[in-house]
Design a protein around this motif. Structure first.
Motif, short mmCIF file in Angstrom:
data_model
loop_
_atom_site.label_atom_id
_atom_site.label_comp_id
_atom_site.label_asym_id
_atom_site.label_seq_id
_atom_site.Cartn_x
_atom_site.Cartn_y
_atom_site.Cartn_z
N TYR A 183 8.05 1.67 -3.37
CA TYR A 183 8.05 0.36 -2.71
C TYR A 183 8.97 -0.62 -3.42
O TYR A 183 9.37 -0.41 -4.56
CB TYR A 183 6.64 -0.23 -2.62
CG TYR A 183 5.96 -0.54 -3.94
CD1 TYR A 183 6.30 -1.66 -4.69
CD2 TYR A 183 4.95 0.28 -4.43
CE1 TYR A 183 5.67 -1.95 -5.89
CE2 TYR A 183 4.32 0.01 -5.63
CZ TYR A 183 4.68 -1.11 -6.34
OH TYR A 183 4.07 -1.39 -7.55
N ASP A 184 9.30 -1.68 -2.70
CA ASP A 184 10.04 -2.81 -3.26
C ASP A 184 9.18 -4.05 -3.11
O ASP A 184 8.57 -4.27 -2.07
CB ASP A 184 11.36 -3.04 -2.51
CG ASP A 184 12.37 -1.93 -2.77
OD1 ASP A 184 12.49 -1.52 -3.94
OD2 ASP A 184 13.06 -1.53 -1.82
N VAL A 229 -0.65 1.82 -5.52
CA VAL A 229 -1.35 0.61 -5.08
C VAL A 229 -1.97 0.87 -3.71
O VAL A 229 -1.48 1.70 -2.95
CB VAL A 229 -0.41 -0.61 -4.98
CG1 VAL A 229 0.06 -1.06 -6.35
CG2 VAL A 229 0.79 -0.33 -4.09
N ILE A 230 -3.06 0.17 -3.42
CA ILE A 230 -3.62 0.19 -2.07
C ILE A 230 -3.07 -1.05 -1.37
O ILE A 230 -3.09 -2.16 -1.91
CB ILE A 230 -5.16 0.16 -2.09
CG1 ILE A 230 -5.66 1.46 -2.68
CG2 ILE A 230 -5.71 -0.08 -0.69
CD1 ILE A 230 -7.08 1.83 -2.38
N GLY A 275 -7.51 1.92 9.59
CA GLY A 275 -8.01 0.72 8.95
C GLY A 275 -6.91 -0.19 8.44
O GLY A 275 -7.18 -1.13 7.69
N ASP A 276 -5.67 0.05 8.86
CA ASP A 276 -4.50 -0.73 8.42
C ASP A 276 -4.36 -0.78 6.90
O ASP A 276 -3.92 -1.76 6.34
CB ASP A 276 -4.54 -2.14 9.01
CG ASP A 276 -4.26 -2.14 10.50
OD1 ASP A 276 -3.50 -1.27 10.97
OD2 ASP A 276 -4.81 -2.99 11.21
N LYS A 277 -4.75 0.30 6.22
CA LYS A 277 -4.58 0.38 4.77
C LYS A 277 -3.94 1.72 4.43
O LYS A 277 -4.11 2.70 5.15
CB LYS A 277 -5.93 0.27 4.07
CG LYS A 277 -6.60 -1.08 4.26
CD LYS A 277 -7.73 -1.27 3.29
CE LYS A 277 -8.57 -2.48 3.58
NZ LYS A 277 -7.90 -3.70 3.85
N THR A 278 -3.23 1.75 3.32
CA THR A 278 -2.63 2.99 2.85
C THR A 278 -2.40 2.91 1.35
O THR A 278 -2.50 1.84 0.75
CB THR A 278 -1.30 3.29 3.59
OG1 THR A 278 -0.90 4.62 3.31
CG2 THR A 278 -0.20 2.31 3.22
N VAL A 279 -2.11 4.05 0.75
CA VAL A 279 -1.80 4.14 -0.68
C VAL A 279 -0.30 4.38 -0.82
O VAL A 279 0.26 5.21 -0.11
CB VAL A 279 -2.58 5.30 -1.34
CG1 VAL A 279 -2.19 5.44 -2.80
CG2 VAL A 279 -4.07 5.09 -1.20
N ILE A 312 -4.68 -2.12 -7.58
CA ILE A 312 -3.64 -1.46 -8.37
C ILE A 312 -4.27 -0.32 -9.15
O ILE A 312 -5.32 -0.47 -9.78
CB ILE A 312 -2.99 -2.45 -9.36
CG1 ILE A 312 -2.42 -3.64 -8.59
CG2 ILE A 312 -1.91 -1.76 -10.18
CD1 ILE A 312 -2.09 -4.82 -9.47
N TYR A 313 -3.63 0.84 -9.10
CA TYR A 313 -4.03 2.00 -9.88
C TYR A 313 -2.90 2.37 -10.82
O TYR A 313 -1.82 1.79 -10.77
CB TYR A 313 -4.36 3.18 -8.95
CG TYR A 313 -5.58 2.95 -8.11
CD1 TYR A 313 -6.86 3.10 -8.64
CD2 TYR A 313 -5.46 2.58 -6.77
CE1 TYR A 313 -7.98 2.89 -7.87
CE2 TYR A 313 -6.59 2.36 -5.99
CZ TYR A 313 -7.85 2.52 -6.55
OH TYR A 313 -8.96 2.30 -5.79
#
Length: 59
Positions: free
Chosen positions: A56-57, A31-32, A46-50, A26-27
């Motif tokens: 988001y919900d 969020v990452i 890498g199956d990650k995003t910001v 969490i930033y």
């Protein structure tokens, strides 16, 4: 998408209609997310995003 609260680490969220993921970090403004379900043509290295808090919900 109005959010009532910020997602916590381990929370499942959905964003961009059809993408789900689990919050890893969490930033202040985002969020990452580790992407767990992707029903779109988008690809995430890498199956990650910001994701920004307003985009988001929490599921």
């Amino acid at each position: 998408m109005a959010i009532d609260k910020i997602a916590g680490i381990g929370d499942e969220i959905s964003f961009k209609s059809g993408i789900k993921g689990v919050v890893e970090k969490i930033y202040k403004n985002s969020v990452i997310v580790s992407v767990t379900e992707n029903n779109t043509d988008l690809e995430f290295e890498g199956d990650k995003t910001v994701v920004g808090h307003k985009n988001y919900d929490i599921l």
